[in-house]
Write a protein that holds these residues in place. Structure first.
Motif, PDB file in Angstrom:
ATOM      1  N   CYS A  44     -11.197 -10.492 -32.899  1.00  0.00           N
ATOM      2  CA  CYS A  44     -10.115  -9.805 -32.336  1.00  0.00           C
ATOM      3  C   CYS A  44      -8.700 -10.601 -33.206  1.00  0.00           C
ATOM      4  CB  CYS A  44      -9.885 -10.146 -30.960  1.00  0.00           C
ATOM      5  SG  CYS A  44      -8.382  -9.724 -30.038  1.00  0.00           S
ATOM      6  N   CYS A  75      -6.421 -12.117 -31.883  1.00  0.00           N
ATOM      7  CA  CYS A  75      -6.249 -13.435 -31.458  1.00  0.00           C
ATOM      8  C   CYS A  75      -6.990 -14.521 -32.139  1.00  0.00           C
ATOM      9  CB  CYS A  75      -6.525 -13.381 -30.038  1.00  0.00           C
ATOM     10  SG  CYS A  75      -8.132 -13.389 -29.402  1.00  0.00           S
ATOM     11  N   CYS A  85     -13.289 -12.938 -26.606  1.00  0.00           N
ATOM     12  CA  CYS A  85     -12.014 -12.838 -26.468  1.00  0.00           C
ATOM     13  C   CYS A  85     -11.708 -12.762 -24.921  1.00  0.00           C
ATOM     14  CB  CYS A  85     -11.088 -11.660 -27.294  1.00  0.00           C
ATOM     15  SG  CYS A  85      -9.628 -11.076 -26.735  1.00  0.00           S
ATOM     16  N   TRP A 131     -10.667  -8.973 -23.806  1.00  0.00           N
ATOM     17  CA  TRP A 131     -11.723  -8.159 -24.144  1.00  0.00           C
ATOM     18  C   TRP A 131     -12.924  -8.336 -23.113  1.00  0.00           C
ATOM     19  CZ3 TRP A 131     -10.353  -3.681 -25.609  1.00  0.00           C
ATOM     20  CH2 TRP A 131      -9.383  -3.333 -26.601  1.00  0.00           C
ATOM     21  N   HIS A 147      -4.139  -7.798 -28.890  1.00  0.00           N
ATOM     22  CA  HIS A 147      -5.368  -7.889 -28.927  1.00  0.00           C
ATOM     23  C   HIS A 147      -6.271  -6.792 -29.848  1.00  0.00           C
ATOM     24  CE1 HIS A 147      -6.211 -11.784 -26.616  1.00  0.00           C
ATOM     25  NE2 HIS A 147      -5.057 -11.270 -25.844  1.00  0.00           N
TER      26      HIS A 147
HETATM   27 ZN   LIG Z   1      -8.347 -11.221 -28.336  1.00  0.00          ZN
END
Ligand SMILES: [Zn+2]
Length: 318
Positions: free
Chosen positions: A52, A54, A61, A64, A262
């Motif tokens: 992701c 991030c 994540c 998600w 994200h």
């Molecule tokens: Zn993420």
């Protein structure tokens, strides 16, 4: 409950869809999720190499994971494998066009299930993000046609076009796997001939899908024009999306950094945390004449139709 407003970005890979979607995602009511079609297959199915934006592997994540929980509440707990198989059927195979056309007209049980599970995914994202509009830069015209035929979404389409010579130049360079950098596997260099063919066919397919959606629900946007005149282009996209995009225009015209959420798949620039809009004219200095000729011979008439010119950088009349 209202259908979720989904903005599907269609077009050829390397057309700038990651940047355009990140830009839109800087609006307070718009969530840019990247190439969502990859989420079930590569994200939720625990592929360590898919990150992701991030930085976390997608399946770890928190954002998600939360979307997954909300999605399974709607579709059932053990249905991920089924959904991936339905995606294979309706989004990925060469005969998917015909399959979608027929199955959506006949309302087959399988297609209805695909439609319900897909709508549930966007609804889950709407719940978790709290935003009314979701931008999906999956790009494939086939997938966008399937989304359209579900009738379960309020789908708006952006057909994004970038000068094919820029894409030829991008794809001539092999890419080396860099998991943390957002490149999940090596990609070999692609010839100018192959990229030119892909550019032509994918744009023609995208035009066809846009026509099926109708003029009110689709816009064709040139990436170069977006970079050159983001305020004008955002006004046009705002009309399509039903949001006032002037806060995003203000951000871009002052050269400020865009924040990245994200984003689940797409160009590796998504891993940078934040990014500014900038022109990409590298190909005009480096792309060999032979490759330019190959592209123009094959795809020149379509390129001209979009406003590109055979010599030099494309003049971009507005
Ligand atoms: Zn993420």
């Amino acid at each position: 409950m209202h259908k979720v407003i989904v903005v599907g970005i269609m077009g050829v890979g390397h057309s700038g869809s990651t940047i355009v979607s990140i830009a839109l995602g800087n609006h307070p009511n718009i969530e840019a999720v990247g190439e969502l079609h990859k989420l079930p297959r590569f994200g939720w199915s625990r592929d360590e190499s898919r990150r992701c934006a991030c930085g976390a592997p997608v399946y770890l994540c928190p954002y998600w994971r939360e979307v997954y929980v909300r999605w399974t509440e709607r579709v059932g707990a053990e249905e991920l494998g089924l959904y991936i198989r339905l995606q294979d059927l309706y989004e990925r195979s060469d005969v998917a066009w015909l399959r979608v056309l027929v199955a959506s007209r006949l309302h087959t049980e399988r297609f209805c299930r695909y439609a319900q599970m897909t709508a549930a995914l966007y609804e889950a994202i709407r719940d978790v993000s709290g935003k009314g509009v979701i931008v999906d830069s999956s790009k494939s015209p086939m997938r966008n046609y399937a989304l359209l035929c579900t009738g379960a979404l309020d789908l708006r389409l952006i057909h994004l076009v970038r000068d094919g010579r820029g894409i030829v130049w991008s794809k001539k360079r092999p890419r080396i796997k860099n998991i943390e950098g957002g490149i999940p596997h090596d990609s070999a260099a692609v010839s100018a001939l192959r990229t030119s063919q892909e550019w032509m066919f994918t744009n023609l397919k995208s035009e066809w899908v846009a026509r099926q959606a109708g003029a009110e629900k689709a816009r064709c946007i040139l990436y170069e024009r977006f970079v050159e005149k983001p305020d004008v282009m955002l006004q046009e996209i705002g009309g399509l999306v039903g949001e006032d995009l002037s806060p995003v225009a203000a951000l871009l015209t002052t050269g400020n950094m865009m924040q990245i959420g994200h984003v689940v798949g797409g160009n590796h620039v998504r891993m940078a945390g934040q990014i500014a809009l900038r022109k990409d004219t590298e190909w005009t200095r480096h792309l060999p004449n032979r490759d330019r000729r190959i592209f123009w011979l094959l795809a020149g008439s379509l390129a001209r139709h979009y406003g590109y010119r055979a010599r030099g950088e494309a003049p971009i009349p507005l």
